[in-house]
Design a protein around this motif. Structure first.
Motif, PDB file in Angstrom:
ATOM      1  N   PRO A  64       0.807  -1.218   0.000  1.00 39.00           N
ATOM      2  CA  PRO A  64       0.000   0.000   0.000  1.00 39.00           C
ATOM      3  C   PRO A  64       0.841   1.270   0.000  1.00 39.00           C
ATOM      4  O   PRO A  64       0.486   2.245  -0.640  1.00 39.00           O
ATOM      5  N   GLN A  65       1.971   1.236   0.682  1.00 38.93           N
ATOM      6  CA  GLN A  65       2.816   2.426   0.718  1.00 38.93           C
ATOM      7  C   GLN A  65       3.386   2.730  -0.660  1.00 38.93           C
ATOM      8  O   GLN A  65       3.380   3.873  -1.099  1.00 38.93           O
ATOM      9  N   SER A  66       3.874   1.707  -1.378  1.00 39.02           N
ATOM     10  CA  SER A  66       4.430   1.967  -2.707  1.00 39.02           C
ATOM     11  C   SER A  66       3.332   2.395  -3.674  1.00 39.02           C
ATOM     12  O   SER A  66       3.568   3.214  -4.559  1.00 39.02           O
ATOM     13  N   THR A  67       2.116   1.858  -3.514  1.00 40.23           N
ATOM     14  CA  THR A  67       0.999   2.288  -4.351  1.00 40.23           C
ATOM     15  C   THR A  67       0.700   3.755  -4.094  1.00 40.23           C
ATOM     16  O   THR A  67       0.486   4.539  -5.030  1.00 40.23           O
ATOM     17  N   TRP A  68       0.719   4.165  -2.830  1.00 38.10           N
ATOM     18  CA  TRP A  68       0.472   5.558  -2.492  1.00 38.10           C
ATOM     19  C   TRP A  68       1.548   6.450  -3.094  1.00 38.10           C
ATOM     20  O   TRP A  68       1.252   7.505  -3.638  1.00 38.10           O
ATOM     21  N   LEU A  69       2.809   5.995  -3.039  1.00 41.18           N
ATOM     22  CA  LEU A  69       3.891   6.771  -3.627  1.00 41.18           C
ATOM     23  C   LEU A  69       3.725   6.883  -5.139  1.00 41.18           C
ATOM     24  O   LEU A  69       3.982   7.940  -5.719  1.00 41.18           O
ATOM     25  N   ASP A  70       3.296   5.794  -5.785  1.00 43.68           N
ATOM     26  CA  ASP A  70       3.047   5.838  -7.225  1.00 43.68           C
ATOM     27  C   ASP A  70       1.944   6.841  -7.548  1.00 43.68           C
ATOM     28  O   ASP A  70       2.040   7.601  -8.522  1.00 43.68           O
ATOM     29  N   GLU A  71       0.883   6.855  -6.732  1.00 42.14           N
ATOM     30  CA  GLU A  71      -0.193   7.811  -6.945  1.00 42.14           C
ATOM     31  C   GLU A  71       0.300   9.236  -6.782  1.00 42.14           C
ATOM     32  O   GLU A  71      -0.063  10.125  -7.558  1.00 42.14           O
ATOM     33  N   GLN A  72       1.154   9.457  -5.797  1.00 41.89           N
ATOM     34  CA  GLN A  72       1.707  10.799  -5.589  1.00 41.89           C
ATOM     35  C   GLN A  72       2.550  11.229  -6.777  1.00 41.89           C
ATOM     36  O   GLN A  72       2.497  12.384  -7.202  1.00 41.89           O
ATOM     37  N   GLU A  73       3.330  10.303  -7.344  1.00 42.23           N
ATOM     38  CA  GLU A  73       4.125  10.620  -8.530  1.00 42.23           C
ATOM     39  C   GLU A  73       3.217  10.937  -9.712  1.00 42.23           C
ATOM     40  O   GLU A  73       3.497  11.860 -10.476  1.00 42.23           O
ATOM     41  N   LEU A  74       2.130  10.182  -9.862  1.00 36.38           N
ATOM     42  CA  LEU A  74       1.186  10.465 -10.949  1.00 36.38           C
ATOM     43  C   LEU A  74       0.542  11.833 -10.778  1.00 36.38           C
ATOM     44  O   LEU A  74       0.410  12.592 -11.739  1.00 36.38           O
TER      45      LEU A  74
END
Length: 102
Positions: A64-74
């Motif tokens: 979930p943390q890496s998914t959140w980071l990916d969303e932040q990058e997007l």
């Protein structure tokens, strides 16, 4: 504090004796830290992290943390591209208004 100052305070013959005592104390502290319950806990944590990394590589699982980071990058990328498009629109609009009519 230098080893020479430490040697004076501890009544050693010279800085090399103080340095040896210092290094010996550090070795003993590391040995105690890595031994006992805390050392076991550290080794368990390392094993768990290694297992997670291995599982992530095999299954391509995203935490979930890496998914959140990916969303932040997007989101950041989207905002940067939107900002760039706004600047391009402003430049083209200004150029169109300043172009000679006729």
């Amino acid at each position: 504090m230098t080893f020479q100052e430490l040697a004076i305070r501890l009544n050693y013959n010279g800085p090399s004796g103080a340095e040896k005592a210092y290094k010996s104390a550090i070795r003993k502290l590391r040995k105690q830290r890595n031994g006992g319950a805390y050392g076991q806990w550290l080794s368990i944590q390392k094993a768990i992290q290694a297992a997670r990394r291995e599982a992530d590589e095999e299954t391509e699982y995203c935490s979930p943390q890496s998914t959140w980071l990916d969303e932040q990058e997007l989101i950041h990328g989207f905002l940067c591209k939107t900002s760039a498009l706004c600047r391009v629109h402003h430049i083209l609009h200004t150029a169109n208004e300043q172009a000679p009519k006729g």
